[in-house]
Design an enzyme around this catalytic site. Structure first.
Site, PDB file in Angstrom:
ATOM      1  N   LYS A  77       0.871  -1.177   0.000  1.00  0.00           N
ATOM      2  CA  LYS A  77       0.000   0.000   0.000  1.00  0.00           C
ATOM      3  C   LYS A  77       0.907   1.226   0.000  1.00  0.00           C
ATOM      4  CE  LYS A  77      -3.833   2.115   2.421  1.00  0.00           C
ATOM      5  NZ  LYS A  77      -3.345   3.443   2.091  1.00  0.00           N
TER       6      LYS A  77
ATOM      7  N   ARG B  93      -3.616   8.839  -5.393  1.00  0.00           N
ATOM      8  CA  ARG B  93      -4.321   7.939  -6.311  1.00  0.00           C
ATOM      9  C   ARG B  93      -4.657   8.669  -7.600  1.00  0.00           C
ATOM     10  NH1 ARG B  93      -9.046   3.930  -4.421  1.00  0.00           N
ATOM     11  NH2 ARG B  93      -9.414   2.826  -6.358  1.00  0.00           N
TER      12      ARG B  93
ATOM     13  N   GLU C  51      -0.969   4.490  -8.012  1.00  0.00           N
ATOM     14  CA  GLU C  51      -0.608   5.452  -6.970  1.00  0.00           C
ATOM     15  C   GLU C  51       0.667   6.165  -7.447  1.00  0.00           C
ATOM     16  OE1 GLU C  51      -2.714   5.619  -4.409  1.00  0.00           O
ATOM     17  OE2 GLU C  51      -1.625   6.500  -2.738  1.00  0.00           O
TER      18      GLU C  51
ATOM     19  N   PHE D 166      -2.192  -0.450 -10.094  1.00  0.00           N
ATOM     20  CA  PHE D 166      -2.789  -1.575  -9.379  1.00  0.00           C
ATOM     21  C   PHE D 166      -4.098  -2.077  -9.992  1.00  0.00           C
ATOM     22  CE2 PHE D 166      -3.853   2.233  -6.769  1.00  0.00           C
ATOM     23  CZ  PHE D 166      -5.234   2.223  -6.870  1.00  0.00           C
TER      24      PHE D 166
ATOM     25  N   ARG E 171     -17.364   0.869  -1.055  1.00  0.00           N
ATOM     26  CA  ARG E 171     -16.372   0.413  -0.093  1.00  0.00           C
ATOM     27  C   ARG E 171     -16.819  -0.947   0.414  1.00  0.00           C
ATOM     28  NH1 ARG E 171     -12.783   3.316   2.668  1.00  0.00           N
ATOM     29  NH2 ARG E 171     -13.787   5.318   2.368  1.00  0.00           N
TER      30      ARG E 171
HETATM   31  P1  ATP Z   1     -10.037   5.571   1.490  1.00  0.00           P
HETATM   32  O1  ATP Z   1      -9.366   5.632   0.161  1.00  0.00           O
HETATM   33  O2  ATP Z   1     -10.250   4.174   1.946  1.00  0.00           O
HETATM   34  O3  ATP Z   1     -11.224   6.469   1.599  1.00  0.00           O
HETATM   35  P2  ATP Z   1      -7.893   7.154   2.392  1.00  0.00           P
HETATM   36  O4  ATP Z   1      -7.983   7.989   1.191  1.00  0.00           O
HETATM   37  O5  ATP Z   1      -7.704   7.830   3.701  1.00  0.00           O
HETATM   38  O6  ATP Z   1      -9.089   6.156   2.558  1.00  0.00           O
HETATM   39  P3  ATP Z   1      -6.222   5.008   2.817  1.00  0.00           P
HETATM   40  O7  ATP Z   1      -7.030   4.637   3.997  1.00  0.00           O
HETATM   41  O8  ATP Z   1      -4.809   5.360   3.070  1.00  0.00           O
HETATM   42  O9  ATP Z   1      -6.741   6.193   2.034  1.00  0.00           O
HETATM   43  O10 ATP Z   1      -6.293   3.781   1.754  1.00  0.00           O
HETATM   44  C1  ATP Z   1      -6.833   3.699   0.476  1.00  0.00           C
HETATM   45  C2  ATP Z   1      -5.923   4.297  -0.596  1.00  0.00           C
HETATM   46  O11 ATP Z   1      -4.684   3.596  -0.680  1.00  0.00           O
HETATM   47  C3  ATP Z   1      -6.440   4.156  -2.014  1.00  0.00           C
HETATM   48  O12 ATP Z   1      -7.444   5.087  -2.294  1.00  0.00           O
HETATM   49  C4  ATP Z   1      -5.178   4.356  -2.844  1.00  0.00           C
HETATM   50  O13 ATP Z   1      -4.973   5.730  -3.060  1.00  0.00           O
HETATM   51  C5  ATP Z   1      -4.063   3.888  -1.942  1.00  0.00           C
HETATM   52  N1  ATP Z   1      -3.325   2.690  -2.408  1.00  0.00           N
HETATM   53  C6  ATP Z   1      -1.995   2.514  -2.238  1.00  0.00           C
HETATM   54  N2  ATP Z   1      -1.598   1.329  -2.696  1.00  0.00           N
HETATM   55  C7  ATP Z   1      -2.687   0.704  -3.196  1.00  0.00           C
HETATM   56  C8  ATP Z   1      -2.907  -0.571  -3.800  1.00  0.00           C
HETATM   57  N3  ATP Z   1      -1.923  -1.433  -3.969  1.00  0.00           N
HETATM   58  N4  ATP Z   1      -4.173  -0.876  -4.175  1.00  0.00           N
HETATM   59  C9  ATP Z   1      -5.187   0.005  -3.987  1.00  0.00           C
HETATM   60  N5  ATP Z   1      -5.038   1.228  -3.415  1.00  0.00           N
HETATM   61  C10 ATP Z   1      -3.802   1.572  -3.010  1.00  0.00           C
END
Ligand code: ATP
Length: 599
Positions: free
Chosen positions: A251, A256, A304, A344, A425
């Protein structure tokens, strides 16, 4: 259609907070409107001339709007400006001034919807020398012919203050009521989620019914709502939930991006953020590399974008990549802040919609769709991935991700049902971050809905903020905490400016709140917040009644992390269901900790 009919609908929507009532008002209206006009009306209801992902240049400065109001109302500029200082909203100023004008002028013609769209288009497209003056005159022409309520909405639209309270969920309920059945509502939502264009969906539905809506597909150039991950509190929980087998990916801590790539004469590359902003100009190097290396003709991929240190290739935290968002000196920024895109997902390629295919198929096709760069550094890469079948492997993969400067892992289902669920989600993707191993579960992204004036050192600026989370089921916001720590002086000084355009004279109709701040804001700015824990709250309204009757949930000891989530819309902030989930995870954790150990 006369514009006053639409203005009346806006006025009725604004004066109710009941989602059911809004649905009735809208569905009645939708049935009366020509399909060709419906599309534009849907855009106008959120103050736009185009879908959300299309850049809009309508924003007029308040001062210019006040000048137009003075020129048609027969009032002095000072009188108009004074009223604006009192009311804060050019829409209300226009409404009051135009009401007075009506008693004086006779020669005005009723505004049609078409003429308003034409007038707004002229304002949007006025560029170059004297453009401010021309914008002002186009606005004055419309105000000359408007009644007070029309004037209110026209001025709100041109100043970016159009919020009538009916969110996307309500509009879709109304579309289903007007033209389809309750059972068909999910198909309308899917069409919206894969196009991000409510106007298109509404026009298609009104003109061609559900059959036509069923034909709406994923297309290059129309952003798709992103799929989101659930969270669990431990790796064993994740393995359990995934049935003992799933894919793990690093991750990455970046930004994104959804890339729409089309080659050929009419080709383009567009990079969209998760809030549908066009980021292409921030990542010209990524856009070029994707175009050059795509083997097919057109595709939609997600990845990302992460900054890295060119001296050793090590990945850098999120803050570094955000520097790319500065508007000026992009050539320099490209050189100084090199980034890579870790892809991804694949949503579409050469006429085939991959969102309906399982994860493994999407991943295999993605890996097959880009050629490696022939020479020099390759900035197009894939997320590190492995199929995991036991807890030891899971822990090992997670440790490697952290050692590689990633935030944690994303676990992805390998089941046949693991399609790309646009805009939703769910547990097909589960995130697990380094932070979860510490006491607190995760950060919260909350919308600013109020501010309290500071005292002592903070006199003259906002000292604390009222923060809210979102409930997608009701389309409403509820307060979750009063936030007063984690701000530095520079941020506090910048806050009034950042919040000004969201300022509201009264509590926003989309908000449930008991606490009353000195200043209200409609949800617009999203901040990242940490907290010690979540508790049952007599004063905060989010998740009201979910855990305890007559009480909501509140964050204890909230602290601003320093990160403004300008990549998120308020509707994308932490939801009430997630806060309930956090609360339950915390309860489980606390009861685990209090259990005696086996030894
Ligand atoms: P969310 O996107 O769940 O609303 P957030 O924006 O606060 O929460 P995180 O909780 O950090 O983000 O986790 C989700 C984000 O992680 C994704 O929206 C994407 O931008 C990022 N990401 C990084 N690596 C990956 C991966 N391998 N697959 C999918 N998403 C990834």
């Amino acid at each position: 259609m006369q514009f006053c009919q639409l203005a009346e609908v806006f006025d009725r929507l604004e004066s109710t907070s009941s989602r059911l009532e809004m649905t009735d008002i809208l569905s009645d209206f939708f049935r009366k409107v020509e399909p060709s006009e419906l599309r534009q009306m849907i855009y106008l209801s959120v103050g736009r001339l185009h879908p959300e992902f299309y850049p809009q240049e309508l924003g007029m400065a308040d001062k210019l709007v006040l000048k137009a109001i003075a020129s048609v109302s027969g009032r002095t500029q000072k009188e108009v400006d004074d009223l604006w200082i009192k009311l804060g909203d050019p829409g209300e100023v226009a409404e009051q001034m135009v009401a007075k004008k009506k008693q004086m002028t006779l020669f005005s013609e009723p505004l049609t919807f078409k003429s308003v769209v034409e007038g707004l288009t002229l304002i949007e497209t006025a560029t170059g020398k004297d453009s401010q003056d021309r914008k002002m005159k186009h606005l004055a022409r419309m105000l000359h012919d408007s009644d007070p309520v029309e004037a209110r909405y026209i001025c709100r639209i041109v100043t970016g203050r159009m919020r009538v309270g009916a969110g996307a969920m309500t509009v879709m309920d109304a579309l289903a009521t007007a033209f389809a059945t309750k059972e068909e509502r999910p198909y309308i939502e899917r069409a919206f989620n894969i196009t991000c264009d409510m106007g298109l969906v509404a026009e298609t539905l009104a003109a061609g019914g559900m059959e036509a809506v069923g034909k709406i597909g994923v297309a290059v150039g129309s952003p798709v709502k992103v799929m989101l991950a659930e969270r669990l509190r431990s790796l064993p929980d994740i393995m359990d939930r995934m049935g003992g087998k799933c894919a793990f990916e690093y991750k990455y801590d970046g930004m994104r991006v959804q890339a729409h790539i089309k080659k050929g004469e009419d080709g383009f590359v567009k990079l969209y953020s998760r809030r549908l902003e066009d980021l292409t100009h921030n990542f010209p190097d990524v856009a070029d590399a994707l175009r050059e290396q795509l083997k097919g003709t057109e595709a939609i991929i997600e990845g990302e974008c992460v900054a890295y240190d060119p001296s050793n290739g090590s990945l850098l935290p999120f803050q570094n990549v955000t520097h790319r968002r500065k508007k000026h000196g992009m050539d320099k920024a490209v050189e100084e802040i090199p980034v890579k895109i870790f892809m991804f997902d694949l949503l579409y390629i050469d006429g085939v919609d991959y969102t309906v295919k399982p994860y493994s198929e999407r991943r295999a096709k993605l890996k097959d769709s880009f050629a490696p760069k022939e020479e020099g550094l390759d900035i197009v890469d894939y997320t590190t991935q492995a199929v995991i079948t036991d807890e030891d492997q899971a822990q090992e993969f997670f440790d490697k991700a952290i050692a590689s400067k990633c935030e944690g892992i994303m676990a992805k289902s390998l089941e046949d049902v693991s399609i790309y669920r646009a805009g939703s989600r769910g547990f097909l993707w589960i995130k697990y971050k380094k932070d979860y191993t510490q006491a607190l579960v995760d950060t919260f992204d909350l919308a600013v809905v109020g501010a309290f004036y500071g005292m002592g050192k903070r006199a003259g600026v906002y000292g604390a903020l009222l923060m809210a989370a979102y409930d997608p089921d009701t389309g409403r916001f509820g307060t979750a905490c009063k936030l007063g720590t984690g701000f530095d002086d520079a941020f506090l000084a910048e806050l009034p400016n950042m919040l000004e355009k969201y300022r509201s004279e009264k509590k926003p109709s989309s908000l449930e709140a008991e606490m009353v701040p000195d200043v209200w804001f409609v949800p617009g700015v999203v901040l990242e917040v940490t907290a010690a824990d979540i508790s049952i709250s007599p004063i905060h309204t989010i998740a009201f009644g979910s855990i305890k009757e007559d009480a909501g949930l509140g964050l204890r000891f909230p602290r601003f992390t320093g990160r403004v989530r300008d990549d998120k819309t308020p509707e994308q902030c932490t939801t009430s269901a997630e806060i309930v989930e956090f609360y339950q995870m915390q309860e489980e954790r606390d009861s685990d900790e209090s259990e005696p150990s086996e030894s």
